[in-house]
Design a protein around this motif. Sequence first.
Motif, PDB file in Angstrom:
ATOM      1  N   ALA A  40      -3.291  34.730 -27.499  1.00 18.34           N
ATOM      2  CA  ALA A  40      -5.032  35.291 -27.460  1.00 18.34           C
ATOM      3  C   ALA A  40      -5.224  34.760 -26.035  1.00 18.34           C
ATOM      4  O   ALA A  40      -5.102  34.009 -25.315  1.00 18.34           O
ATOM      5  CB  ALA A  40      -5.773  34.285 -28.375  1.00 18.34           C
ATOM      6  N   THR A 147     -10.488  32.117 -41.976  1.00 20.96           N
ATOM      7  CA  THR A 147      -9.866  32.358 -40.646  1.00 20.96           C
ATOM      8  C   THR A 147      -8.948  31.331 -40.173  1.00 20.96           C
ATOM      9  O   THR A 147      -9.158  30.350 -40.789  1.00 20.96           O
ATOM     10  CB  THR A 147     -10.985  32.647 -39.569  1.00 20.96           C
ATOM     11  N   ASN A 151      -7.795  30.809 -34.273  1.00 26.61           N
ATOM     12  CA  ASN A 151      -8.600  32.034 -33.939  1.00 26.61           C
ATOM     13  C   ASN A 151     -10.187  31.468 -33.731  1.00 26.61           C
ATOM     14  O   ASN A 151     -10.784  32.100 -32.764  1.00 26.61           O
ATOM     15  CB  ASN A 151      -8.652  32.905 -34.906  1.00 26.61           C
ATOM     16  N   LEU A 177      -3.999  32.535 -36.607  1.00 29.11           N
ATOM     17  CA  LEU A 177      -4.837  33.405 -35.810  1.00 29.11           C
ATOM     18  C   LEU A 177      -5.524  34.551 -36.336  1.00 29.11           C
ATOM     19  O   LEU A 177      -5.919  35.161 -35.751  1.00 29.11           O
ATOM     20  CB  LEU A 177      -3.914  33.894 -34.745  1.00 29.11           C
ATOM     21  N   ASP A 178      -5.530  34.310 -37.715  1.00 30.19           N
ATOM     22  CA  ASP A 178      -6.341  35.295 -38.475  1.00 30.19           C
ATOM     23  C   ASP A 178      -7.996  35.515 -38.225  1.00 30.19           C
ATOM     24  O   ASP A 178      -8.274  34.104 -38.284  1.00 30.19           O
ATOM     25  CB  ASP A 178      -5.976  35.350 -39.820  1.00 30.19           C
ATOM     26  N   TYR A 183      -6.429  38.923 -30.777  1.00 30.54           N
ATOM     27  CA  TYR A 183      -5.033  38.294 -30.378  1.00 30.54           C
ATOM     28  C   TYR A 183      -3.823  39.641 -30.691  1.00 30.54           C
ATOM     29  O   TYR A 183      -4.030  40.639 -31.185  1.00 30.54           O
ATOM     30  CB  TYR A 183      -4.757  37.307 -31.334  1.00 30.54           C
TER      31      TYR A 183
END
Length: 419
Positions: A40, A147, A151, A177-178, A183
């Motif tokens: 990211a 999430t 993230n 990282l959802d 990202y």
Amino acid sequence: MNCGCDEQRRVTVSRRRLLAAGAAGAFAGLAGSQLDTQLAFAADPAYSGDVLVLLSLRGGFDGLSAVVPAGDPAYYAARPTIAVPKAQLIGGGTFFGLHPALAPLLPYWTSGKLAAVHAVGQPAPNRSHFAAMEELERAAPGTSLRTGWLNRMAGSLGADDPFDAVAMGTARPARVLDGPAPYLGLTSIDAFTLTGDDAVKPVAATMAALYQGAPPALARTAGQLTGALARAKALRSAGYTPANGAAYPSTELGAALRDVARLIKTGAGLMTATVDSGDWDMHENLGPAQPGRRMHDQLAQLAAALAAFATDLGPDGLNRVTLVTISEFGRRVAQNGSGGLDHGYGNAMFVLGGGVRGGRVYGSWPGLTAAQLRDGDLAVTTDYRAVIGEILRARCRVGDLAPVFPGVTASSLGLVATR
């Protein structure tokens, strides 16, 4: 399922998949069987916090083998054939010692750049790999958040760079990282291309022209992809030679950390990277602390990759990085009948970086007698999120921890110096 063939290991984006994604503009990433790297980037290269590198040791890492509580007699009683003898331990502590296979990391331990935190874990035991990893990466039990916490961290710091979302060869990248912050998932910088794109068939340029004048949602998606491809192309053209004589092992982990170091040194505003390393699920034949035995060799590969990463960055680069290891759970205290260890609870984390106050083991040790265990497992005395929270606040300039780890108070271990 990944067959492991060369074609599957290439990181590509197919035209058919891109067009099928429509406005979502889904990138597609490909992970090796044990490794996935996602990145990211900050929109503002002036981001002045540490790059947080999250190394997930998937399968259930045995912290008791890596950071040995030699001062607790119950450890040796519980592991008659796989305990690490006191005479082989390194690191020189009065109670804890490091597995000898971690020797490549000893210079960072003795110089205070590497530390460990013991008896850490999730708020409640969970011995299912999938469920435990999902909770580890969501890191918001008792809430409706879906999430990933990394993230949420990137979003809180303003990440909105075109390096957005890639998951080649897998349905989606790691849950950590959802979320809405952009990202990118990839296995290799050098292999990140559009399938068929070359001088004769300029697919990327054609796609960019195709989306000129398109509605903003479509145009932005195409722009993000072509921007990411252009950045990767520039990195490929520049080439890369690790600095300071760093020699990465020829492993997926070594290759991934090499690429992370490469991105850190570009000064592109990298905020965070996550790398996965697998094969820690040792139900059998864990082996004594000798070369050629399973745990020894796995730890040796881990140490070699981390030492190369730190060497490559050099002191100045390491001063801008904090690397943290996590795993979904630890292992049982007592060995099983197959010379291995079944799924457990409490674990150990490593923290590596220029701002680390290392050379010691942090945390409150609960003990390993039967009365001190949690259903036969090492008890957890420190929430892993509190440890990471301390790092985020002190090193990554995360002012408000609540959006990242709801309801969690950062630990006050003194593990890292404030930037």
